[in-house]
Design a protein around this motif. Structure first.
Motif, PDB file in Angstrom:
ATOM      1  N   MET A   1       0.322  -1.266  -0.340  1.00  0.00           N
ATOM      2  CA  MET A   1      -0.054   0.100   0.106  1.00  0.00           C
ATOM      3  C   MET A   1       0.846   1.648   0.267  1.00  0.00           C
ATOM      4  SD  MET A   1      -3.547   0.379   2.021  1.00  0.00           S
ATOM      5  CE  MET A   1      -2.468   1.236   3.744  1.00  0.00           C
ATOM      6  N   ALA A   2       0.290   2.158  -1.108  1.00  0.00           N
ATOM      7  CA  ALA A   2       1.541   3.573  -0.851  1.00  0.00           C
ATOM      8  C   ALA A   2       1.306   4.527   0.687  1.00  0.00           C
ATOM      9  CB  ALA A   2       0.869   4.547  -2.142  1.00  0.00           C
ATOM     10  N   PRO A   3       2.260   5.343   0.756  1.00  0.00           N
ATOM     11  CA  PRO A   3       2.420   5.616   2.060  1.00  0.00           C
ATOM     12  C   PRO A   3       0.973   7.192   1.258  1.00  0.00           C
ATOM     13  CG  PRO A   3       4.685   5.533   0.703  1.00  0.00           C
ATOM     14  CD  PRO A   3       3.473   5.172  -0.141  1.00  0.00           C
ATOM     15  N   PRO A   4       1.036   7.624   2.373  1.00  0.00           N
ATOM     16  CA  PRO A   4      -0.571   8.303   1.904  1.00  0.00           C
ATOM     17  C   PRO A   4       0.933   9.790   1.610  1.00  0.00           C
ATOM     18  CG  PRO A   4      -0.958   8.578   4.482  1.00  0.00           C
ATOM     19  CD  PRO A   4       0.593   7.470   4.109  1.00  0.00           C
ATOM     20  N   GLN A   5      -0.171  11.034   1.044  1.00  0.00           N
ATOM     21  CA  GLN A   5       0.813  11.697  -0.375  1.00  0.00           C
ATOM     22  C   GLN A   5       0.175  12.933   0.486  1.00  0.00           C
ATOM     23  OE1 GLN A   5      -0.871  10.659  -4.628  1.00  0.00           O
ATOM     24  NE2 GLN A   5      -0.155   8.864  -4.050  1.00  0.00           N
ATOM     25  N   SER A   6      -0.786  13.263   1.194  1.00  0.00           N
ATOM     26  CA  SER A   6      -1.082  14.343   2.290  1.00  0.00           C
ATOM     27  C   SER A   6      -1.597  14.620   3.728  1.00  0.00           C
ATOM     28  CB  SER A   6      -2.245  15.193   1.236  1.00  0.00           C
ATOM     29  OG  SER A   6      -3.662  13.980   1.561  1.00  0.00           O
ATOM     30  N   SER A   7      -1.524  15.460   4.080  1.00  0.00           N
ATOM     31  CA  SER A   7      -1.184  15.574   5.765  1.00  0.00           C
ATOM     32  C   SER A   7      -3.308  15.186   5.941  1.00  0.00           C
ATOM     33  CB  SER A   7      -0.880  16.267   6.179  1.00  0.00           C
ATOM     34  OG  SER A   7      -2.330  17.659   5.866  1.00  0.00           O
ATOM     35  N   GLU A   8      -3.805  15.032   7.261  1.00  0.00           N
ATOM     36  CA  GLU A   8      -5.184  14.701   7.231  1.00  0.00           C
ATOM     37  C   GLU A   8      -5.707  16.206   6.918  1.00  0.00           C
ATOM     38  OE1 GLU A   8      -7.278  13.367  11.360  1.00  0.00           O
ATOM     39  OE2 GLU A   8      -4.273  13.879  11.543  1.00  0.00           O
ATOM     40  N   GLU A   9      -4.946  17.423   8.140  1.00  0.00           N
ATOM     41  CA  GLU A   9      -5.808  18.908   7.161  1.00  0.00           C
ATOM     42  C   GLU A   9      -5.871  19.363   5.951  1.00  0.00           C
ATOM     43  OE1 GLU A   9      -2.800  17.845   9.174  1.00  0.00           O
ATOM     44  OE2 GLU A   9      -2.700  18.482  10.713  1.00  0.00           O
ATOM     45  N   GLY A  55      -8.008  -9.356   4.466  1.00  0.00           N
ATOM     46  CA  GLY A  55      -6.708  -8.506   5.388  1.00  0.00           C
ATOM     47  C   GLY A  55      -7.625  -7.101   4.316  1.00  0.00           C
ATOM     48  N   PHE A  56      -8.259  -7.100   3.707  1.00  0.00           N
ATOM     49  CA  PHE A  56      -7.990  -5.432   2.790  1.00  0.00           C
ATOM     50  C   PHE A  56      -8.514  -4.646   4.162  1.00  0.00           C
ATOM     51  CE2 PHE A  56     -11.172  -2.422   0.470  1.00  0.00           C
ATOM     52  CZ  PHE A  56     -10.077  -2.148  -0.599  1.00  0.00           C
ATOM     53  N   VAL A  57      -8.978  -5.379   4.939  1.00  0.00           N
ATOM     54  CA  VAL A  57      -9.265  -4.110   6.019  1.00  0.00           C
ATOM     55  C   VAL A  57      -8.415  -2.775   6.911  1.00  0.00           C
ATOM     56  CG1 VAL A  57     -10.820  -3.638   8.321  1.00  0.00           C
ATOM     57  CG2 VAL A  57     -11.851  -5.129   7.189  1.00  0.00           C
ATOM     58  N   SER A  58      -7.303  -4.055   6.951  1.00  0.00           N
ATOM     59  CA  SER A  58      -6.165  -3.552   8.052  1.00  0.00           C
ATOM     60  C   SER A  58      -5.392  -2.698   6.543  1.00  0.00           C
ATOM     61  CB  SER A  58      -5.229  -4.456   8.291  1.00  0.00           C
ATOM     62  OG  SER A  58      -4.571  -4.966   7.165  1.00  0.00           O
ATOM     63  N   GLN A  59      -5.926  -2.912   5.630  1.00  0.00           N
ATOM     64  CA  GLN A  59      -5.254  -1.764   4.451  1.00  0.00           C
ATOM     65  C   GLN A  59      -5.740  -0.979   4.310  1.00  0.00           C
ATOM     66  OE1 GLN A  59      -4.075  -4.169   0.449  1.00  0.00           O
ATOM     67  NE2 GLN A  59      -4.036  -6.018   1.447  1.00  0.00           N
ATOM     68  N   LEU A  66      -6.946   1.839  12.907  1.00  0.00           N
ATOM     69  CA  LEU A  66      -7.619   0.510  12.760  1.00  0.00           C
ATOM     70  C   LEU A  66      -8.234  -0.287  13.971  1.00  0.00           C
ATOM     71  CD1 LEU A  66      -7.537  -1.917  11.276  1.00  0.00           C
ATOM     72  CD2 LEU A  66      -5.197  -2.460  11.595  1.00  0.00           C
ATOM     73  N   GLY A  67      -7.174   0.069  15.178  1.00  0.00           N
ATOM     74  CA  GLY A  67      -7.537  -0.530  16.606  1.00  0.00           C
ATOM     75  C   GLY A  67      -8.448  -0.322  16.613  1.00  0.00           C
ATOM     76  N   GLY A  68      -9.663   0.600  16.726  1.00  0.00           N
ATOM     77  CA  GLY A  68     -10.199   1.451  17.229  1.00  0.00           C
ATOM     78  C   GLY A  68     -11.559   1.101  16.646  1.00  0.00           C
ATOM     79  N   LEU A  69     -11.777   0.874  14.966  1.00  0.00           N
ATOM     80  CA  LEU A  69     -12.155   0.131  14.465  1.00  0.00           C
ATOM     81  C   LEU A  69     -12.830  -1.335  14.745  1.00  0.00           C
ATOM     82  CD1 LEU A  69     -14.785  -0.485  11.658  1.00  0.00           C
ATOM     83  CD2 LEU A  69     -12.939  -0.666  10.375  1.00  0.00           C
ATOM     84  N   LEU A  70     -11.326  -1.897  14.954  1.00  0.00           N
ATOM     85  CA  LEU A  70     -11.939  -3.491  15.341  1.00  0.00           C
ATOM     86  C   LEU A  70     -11.801  -3.812  16.493  1.00  0.00           C
ATOM     87  CD1 LEU A  70      -7.906  -4.673  14.060  1.00  0.00           C
ATOM     88  CD2 LEU A  70      -9.723  -5.116  12.958  1.00  0.00           C
ATOM     89  N   GLU A  71     -11.921  -3.309  17.151  1.00  0.00           N
ATOM     90  CA  GLU A  71     -12.263  -3.343  19.065  1.00  0.00           C
ATOM     91  C   GLU A  71     -14.520  -3.186  18.794  1.00  0.00           C
ATOM     92  OE1 GLU A  71     -14.251  -2.121  21.910  1.00  0.00           O
ATOM     93  OE2 GLU A  71     -14.125  -0.237  20.792  1.00  0.00           O
ATOM     94  N   ALA A  72     -14.859  -2.364  17.668  1.00  0.00           N
ATOM     95  CA  ALA A  72     -16.206  -1.485  17.758  1.00  0.00           C
ATOM     96  C   ALA A  72     -16.550  -2.877  17.267  1.00  0.00           C
ATOM     97  CB  ALA A  72     -16.211   0.004  17.025  1.00  0.00           C
ATOM     98  N   ARG A  88     -10.386   7.068   9.519  1.00  0.00           N
ATOM     99  CA  ARG A  88     -10.078   7.426   8.332  1.00  0.00           C
ATOM    100  C   ARG A  88      -9.249   6.399   7.441  1.00  0.00           C
ATOM    101  NH1 ARG A  88      -4.502  10.536  10.255  1.00  0.00           N
ATOM    102  NH2 ARG A  88      -4.473   9.379  12.208  1.00  0.00           N
ATOM    103  N   ALA A  89      -9.986   6.377   5.981  1.00  0.00           N
ATOM    104  CA  ALA A  89      -9.099   5.624   5.753  1.00  0.00           C
ATOM    105  C   ALA A  89      -8.890   6.205   4.246  1.00  0.00           C
ATOM    106  CB  ALA A  89     -10.649   5.328   4.569  1.00  0.00           C
ATOM    107  N   LEU A  90      -7.979   5.472   3.407  1.00  0.00           N
ATOM    108  CA  LEU A  90      -7.080   4.558   2.993  1.00  0.00           C
ATOM    109  C   LEU A  90      -7.427   5.146   0.502  1.00  0.00           C
ATOM    110  CD1 LEU A  90      -3.660   3.988   4.245  1.00  0.00           C
ATOM    111  CD2 LEU A  90      -4.805   6.490   4.265  1.00  0.00           C
ATOM    112  N   SER A  91      -7.758   6.196   0.196  1.00  0.00           N
ATOM    113  CA  SER A  91      -7.502   5.986  -1.385  1.00  0.00           C
ATOM    114  C   SER A  91      -7.161   4.800  -1.717  1.00  0.00           C
ATOM    115  CB  SER A  91      -8.591   7.006  -1.845  1.00  0.00           C
ATOM    116  OG  SER A  91      -6.765   7.928  -2.083  1.00  0.00           O
TER     117      SER A  91
END
Length: 651
Positions: A1-9, A55-59, A66-72, A88-91
């Motif tokens: 999976m490619a690293p994010p290209q922009s910040s969360e802002e 394993g796509f969820v972790s990607q 990810l941990g919060g989603l798995l717990e919920a 946050r999901a990664l496109s």
């Protein structure tokens, strides 16, 4: 999976408008997407095939969230209570997109592997007009998507092999899957319309406890699982395993959801298995044989009470189920363990082999052991050992064999006796008849009668009389009627008298006598004791060569008088010494033609000596003569000056 290209802002703007229904269906742990709406696929850009890979969820989800989603995800799958969270999901280009996800359970499961539906809203700013790639779907398209999702949801529920249900807090059904009609036969609307449907159709024996248990668990907002019976439409009883989840709000139960699985076949199979096990256990415990079953690695899988009692095994020894420890305990009780152990090893090394062995125990018991392989299908999985106490049978067999040997010996003795007796009784009769015929002829012709013919006739009469007396004495001994007189007897004087008589009739044999150093007085029958000494001396004379010496010795041995008669004759074979004093026995190396007698003299001597409180035995070597000994208790009083007058002739 490619690293994010922009910040969360600066999140990537969504590719679809907010009204679009973004939905996915998934389940399991770790989570896996089973179905994804086309609008959600387009929103994030990942191809549909990628969404359905393991394993796509972790990607897809940002690593920090990810941990919060798995717990919920796990909490909703277990409890059925819906949850909403932002993440946050990664496109496909690796840029974060902020989403709001509402999770709800399709099929809760206590282990957290149930089915979930996720409804997604994009929280990113609205798309600038120039960035919108396509227009939002119409209302009809949205309704069709929802309808397709609902239909898939229903198909999944109806495919479950059990009744999926939902009730309100008062146990009134608000949803029941189609499997209810197949399993219990009641139409779905009847479940929904009758407020007390569940309670009414519980089996009478389960109604009180099952309803009380379920109400208590619901009140405590506790998920629960239990088995009970419901009465089907056709009147039969159906066993159900009910897995229930309680949906609550602020500790107050609002809904109950669950699945009823038909376990009637499993219950019947379990009951059949329990009955089979009970029957096998009763059979094991009622059999007269001790039984133990071991696996290939010596683990004890079964043992009955008879086995434990047979080997006196304490309960504590069986707790570990260790066959090797038990084997050592059993070996310590065996007399023939060294012979049995190699046989045991052979059976263990050859699993297909069967075997029967006899174990001899130190306490005198005999145990018959039978072993055969235990098979599961065509595979040998262990070995069954059975043990049977055959002590009584073995002793009975030994006794039977002993009696058979004695019977055969008795027949042989009888045949020998008849042969010997016929010969011995004829031997004196023939010369006696000749002498009497000579005497009669001389008397008829007026000739003088020579004294020698009369003496020879009288000798044969005496010999015949002795044979008859031996037979009579033997008969009296067997009947317990041989009478003895009881009076003081001087053993030295008695020996002198016997030797004097024998010297007169055996001038060609040397009789030597070694007198005791002191007078020896015996309490007994003078005539019978003389009979013993005469018999021993006559045997010595009979089996000694001409010119041989017979030695008689009388001495004191403590409180006993010891009399010994030795000869230099043919001797006695070692294997026949123990039989010399039995009835009708004659040493095999003493031919009948050369040595007469019925084989009764020593038998009579033994009885007379033993009835006087003494014992008699022989020491001998073939070709070097024999020495007969007998003992008699000594009286401390002095011997009488003159012995009583008693006939000293052999009987």
């Amino acid at each position: 999976m490619a690293p994010p290209q922009s910040s969360e802002e600066h999140p990537e703007p969504a590719r679809v408008a907010d009204p679009s229904p973004l939905i996915w269906l998934g389940g399991g742990l770790p989570p896996r997407f089973r179905w994804v709406s086309s609008s959600l696929v387009e929103a994030l850009g990942h191809p549909l095939e990628a969404w359905k890979t393991r394993g796509f969820v972790s990607q897809l989800v940002h690593p920090e969230e990810l941990g919060g989603l798995l717990e919920a995800w796990g909490a909703v799958a277990r409890t059925g209570e819906p949850r909403t969270l932002e993440l946050r999901a990664l496109s496909a280009e690796g840029r974060p997109v902020r989403l709001a996800v509402e999770l709800s359970a399709v099929e809760p499961s206590p282990d957290g592997t149930g089915e979930l539906i996720g409804t997604v809203r994009v929280l990113s700013p609205p798309h600038p007009p120039e960035r919108v790639e396509h227009t939002a779907p119409s209302i009809d398209e949205m309704l069709q998507e929802i309808t397709r999702t609902q239909r898939m949801h229903e198909e999944l529920i109806d495919a479950i092999d059990g009744i999926v249900w939902e009730t309100d807090a008062n146990f009134r059904f608000t949803f029941v899957s189609k499997q209810a009609e197949r399993i219990l036969g009641y139409p779905i609307h009847q479940w929904m319309e009758d407020p007390g449907f569940w309670l009414k159709h519980l089996h009478p024996e389960d109604r009180d406890w099952a309803s009380a248990y379920c109400m208590k668990s619901a009140k405590e907002c506790m998920a629960h699982e239990f088995e009970y019976r419901m009465v089907a439409a056709n009147g039969t009883s159906v066993w159900l395993r009910d897995i229930v989840t309680v949906v609550s709000e602020n500790g107050v139960p609002r809904q109950l959801r669950g699945i009823m699985v038909d376990v009637t076949a499993q219950r019947r199979a379990r009951q059949d298995l329990e009955q089979t096990v009970s029957l096998l256990r009763a059979t094991l415990d009622s059999t007269a044989d001790g039984i133990i079953v071991l696996t290939q690695d010596w683990h004890i899988t079964a043992v009955n009470g008879r086995f434990q009692k047979l080997w006196s095994i304490p309960d504590a020894m069986l707790e570990g189920r260790d066959g090797r420890v038990l084997s050592e305990y059993m070996r310590a009780q065996m007399e023939n363990a060294e012979q049995v152990h190699p046989r045991t090893q052979q059976l263990l090394a050859s699993p297909e082999q069967e075997g029967v062995d006899v174990l001899e125990l130190r306490d005198g018991r005999f145990i018959e052991r039978y072993s055969r392989p235990q098979r599961l299908g065509d595979t040998v999985v262990g070995r069954v050992w059975t043990y049977r106490d055959v002590t009584v049978e073995r002793r009975a067999q030994a006794e039977s064999e002993r009696l058979l040997r004695e019977a055969r010996e008795a027949i042989r003795v009888r045949d020998d006796f008849l042969s010997i007796a016929s010969h011995e009784l004829k031997t004196p009769l023939t010369p006696l008849k000749l002498h009497l015929q000579v005497l009669k002829h001389r008397m008829d012709s007026g000739q003088p009668v020579p004294a020698q013919h009369v003496d020879k006739a009288l000798t044969q009469v005496a010999r015949l009389s002795g044979l008859i007396n031996d037979l009579l004495d033997t008969s009296r001994i067997q009947a317990g009627r041989l009478e003895l007189r009881n009076e003081p007897v001087s053993l030295g004087a008695l020996t002198h008298e016997v030797l004097a008589d024998l010297r007169a009739v055996s001038p060609h044999r040397s009789l030597e006598y070694e007198e005791p150093a002191e007078p020896l007085l015996i309490q007994g029958d003078h005539g019978r004791l003389a009979q013993v000494l005469v018999n021993l001396l006559e045997n010595a004379l009979k089996y000694s060569p001409t010119g041989g010496t017979i030695r008689v010795r009388v001495e004191r041995d403590g409180a006993q008088a010891l009399v010994s008669v030795s000869d230099s004759g043919i001797g006695i074979p070692p294997d026949q010494k123990a039989l010399l004093f039995e009835r009708f026995f004659r040493a095999r190396n003493a031919p009948i033609s050369g040595f007469g007698g019925l084989g009764l003299g020593l038998y009579i001597c033994r009885d007379i000596v033993e009835r006087h409180g003494g014992r008699i035995w022989v020491e001998s070597e073939v070709g070097h003569g024999s020495t007969f000994h007998f003992t008699l208790p000594v009286l401390e009083d002095e011997a009488p000056a003159t012995p009583p007058e008693t006939a000293l002739h052999p009987r």
